[in-house]
Design an enzyme around this catalytic site. Structure first.
Site, mmCIF file in Angstrom:
data_model
loop_
_atom_site.group_PDB
_atom_site.id
_atom_site.type_symbol
_atom_site.label_atom_id
_atom_site.label_comp_id
_atom_site.label_asym_id
_atom_site.label_seq_id
_atom_site.Cartn_x
_atom_site.Cartn_y
_atom_site.Cartn_z
ATOM 1 N NE ARG A 134 -4.123 -1.877 1.973
ATOM 2 C CZ ARG A 134 -4.186 -2.832 2.903
ATOM 3 N NH1 ARG A 134 -3.377 -2.799 3.937
ATOM 4 N NH2 ARG A 134 -5.067 -3.790 2.794
ATOM 5 C CE LYS A 156 0.264 14.117 -14.391
ATOM 6 N NZ LYS A 156 -0.013 14.750 -15.699
ATOM 7 C CD GLU A 198 8.155 16.897 -22.371
ATOM 8 O OE1 GLU A 198 7.613 17.862 -21.798
ATOM 9 O OE2 GLU A 198 7.512 15.917 -22.798
ATOM 10 C CE LYS A 240 6.278 17.335 -13.732
ATOM 11 N NZ LYS A 240 6.279 16.183 -14.594
ATOM 12 C CD GLU A 250 -2.832 17.163 -15.471
ATOM 13 O OE1 GLU A 250 -1.746 16.581 -15.283
ATOM 14 O OE2 GLU A 250 -3.450 17.121 -16.543
ATOM 15 N NE ARG A 254 1.596 17.152 -12.572
ATOM 16 C CZ ARG A 254 2.187 16.250 -11.815
ATOM 17 N NH1 ARG A 254 1.902 16.167 -10.538
ATOM 18 N NH2 ARG A 254 3.077 15.419 -12.327
ATOM 19 C CG ASN A 258 -0.647 17.904 -19.993
ATOM 20 O OD1 ASN A 258 0.279 17.124 -19.853
ATOM 21 N ND2 ASN A 258 -1.701 17.907 -19.192
ATOM 22 C CG HIS A 261 2.076 16.936 -23.645
ATOM 23 N ND1 HIS A 261 2.962 17.998 -23.610
ATOM 24 C CD2 HIS A 261 2.730 15.899 -23.074
ATOM 25 C CE1 HIS A 261 4.076 17.607 -23.026
ATOM 26 N NE2 HIS A 261 3.973 16.339 -22.691
ATOM 27 C CG HIS A 265 -0.524 12.670 -26.014
ATOM 28 N ND1 HIS A 265 -1.088 13.168 -24.858
ATOM 29 C CD2 HIS A 265 0.717 12.264 -25.669
ATOM 30 C CE1 HIS A 265 -0.220 13.056 -23.867
ATOM 31 N NE2 HIS A 265 0.884 12.513 -24.330
ATOM 32 C CG HIS A 279 6.462 12.060 -25.149
ATOM 33 N ND1 HIS A 279 5.106 12.219 -25.337
ATOM 34 C CD2 HIS A 279 6.790 12.877 -24.108
ATOM 35 C CE1 HIS A 279 4.633 13.075 -24.446
ATOM 36 N NE2 HIS A 279 5.637 13.491 -23.691
HETATM 37 N N1 GLY Z 1 4.217 15.548 -17.681
HETATM 38 C C1 GLY Z 1 3.151 16.317 -17.184
HETATM 39 C C2 GLY Z 1 2.995 16.250 -15.698
HETATM 40 O O1 GLY Z 1 3.809 15.679 -15.012
HETATM 41 O O2 GLY Z 1 2.049 16.771 -15.199
#
Ligand code: GLY
Length: 382
Positions: A134, A156, A198, A240, A250, A254, A258, A261, A265, A279
């Site tokens: 957990r 993430k 990026e 970031k 997000e 946040r 993107n 993106h 994508h 990417h």
């Molecule tokens: N790569 C986008 C984020 O981490 O929110």
């Protein structure tokens, strides 16, 4: 320069960024030769002197011994899992194998699992850490430029589903991130360039002075000159970290991360998420389109859109549809891919658009017809 040296030049590249998340706060250390000194950073976090390392077949050859020697020198016991390199490892079956191995190693909640690798290893290991007992602690040692400036930070974690990328995952913050400029020197130039996209993103989305700096210094960054690349990585991490600290899950700001993106994508999906389009390359072209759409809709000046396109083109990243895959895309297929994007909310596509370089907004009022016409004007087939 040897990874084991600790010269004045190494000291010059050393920087730290804190991700301010209260009880989940952690440090990102940026510098040259950090892998060889990893035990200095990891040791103080441990409740007992043992860790697990997760890496891939490619990185095991390049960098595993350096990390293991560093741990040995500090009497930190370690077990290692080596995963097949490649996106295919972000799967349920690899997750099961990895969790089984970590349980066999008797890794406890308070032990640290070290992810030594790029985005695939970081995402898979982070997700395993999120669900093992957990929630177990983990450390990111990102080895690609893209992972150093984006995927290793912010918690993430995910594996892929048959239906799409990163659809199964969790937010789980690491306890530490070590970004070593020395490990970047083994990357193929195309991977460096993809990571650079990026970095440009952070200038475009919120920091015009950083965008100016990149226009002046991109050659040194792309040549991996330690001070320049460390500066670019640190600035990206600061950007970031600040956004993640304000919006960890997000629910708002946040989403600005993107930038490029939604378009990117769609092109990744239509080119099969592979070598045809990395990417970062997709994000680079996505930024060109996001600024062009912003200019078309009157949000930003065409001179800012041209400037973004000029910089992305100058470094050798794609700026036209003809440079993507076989260059042939149906507008309807692109629109359909964007309508299936993870960011769609209540059926509305979400784009990150720009008011100028360094100021971005979330737009959910771009209608499919307008988008289709825009894409046709950019070279898609009707
Ligand atoms: N790569 C986008 C984020 O981490 O929110």
């Amino acid at each position: 320069m040897s990874a084991h040296s600790s010269s004045a030049a190494d000291q010059d590249t050393a920087q730290s960024v804190r991700v301010e998340l209260a009880a989940r706060a952690y440090d990102i250390h940026i510098g040259t030769g950090l892998l060889a000194k990893a035990a200095n950073y990891i040791g103080p976090l441990l409740t007992r002197k043992r860790v697990a390392i997760v890496t891939d077949t490619h990185l095991a050859e390049l960098h595993l011994a350096t990390l293991q020697e560093a741990l040995n020198a500090s009497d930190i016991a370690h077990d290692t899992v080596v995963i097949e390199a490649g996106e295919g490892s972000k799967s349920f079956s690899q997750l099961e194998t990895l969790c089984g191995a970590l349980i066999d190693f008797e890794i406890e909640r308070d032990d640290c699992i070290i992810a030594l690798g790029g985005g695939v290893i970081g995402d898979l290991t982070g997700f395993a850490a999120a669900i093992l007992r957990r929630g177990t602690r983990f450390i990111q040692i990102p080895t690609s430029l893209l992972a150093q400036v984006d995927s290793s930070i912010g918690g993430k974690t995910a594996i892929n589903a048959a239906q799409g990328k990163n659809l199964i995952g969790a937010f789980h913050q690491p306890d530490l991130v070590l970004a070593d400029m020395h490990v970047l020197t083994t990357l193929p130039p195309r991977q460096v360039l993809a990571g650079y996209a990026e970095i440009v993103k952070y200038g475009g989305l919120g920091n015009p002075a950083f965008f100016d700096w990149l226009e002046q210094n991109h050659q040194a960054v792309l040549a991996l000159e330690p001070a320049a690349v460390a500066q670019a990585v640190a600035e990206s991490c600061r950007a970031k970290a600040a956004i993640v600290a304000r919006d960890e899950r997000e629910s708002g700001e946040r989403a600005l991360l993107n930038l490029g993106h939604t378009f990117g994508h769609a092109f990744e999906k239509l080119t099969g998420y592979g070598e045809a389009l990395l990417h970062g390359e997709a994000v680079a072209y996505g930024m060109v389109l996001a600024f062009a759409l912003s200019a078309e809709r009157g949000h930003c000046s065409s001179s800012d859109a041209d400037r973004v396109k000029a910089h992305i083109g100058a470094v050798g990243l794609p700026i036209t549809m003809a440079q993507i895959g076989n260059g042939k895309f149906e507008a309807d297929a692109l629109v359909e891919a964007m309508r299936q994007d993870k960011k769609v909310q209540a059926g509305k596509m979400r784009f990150i658009l720009a008011q100028k370089i360094g100021h971005t907004i979330i737009a959910d009022d771009v209608e499919a017809d307008a988008l289709r016409s825009f894409l046709i004007a950019q070279g898609a087939h009707s």
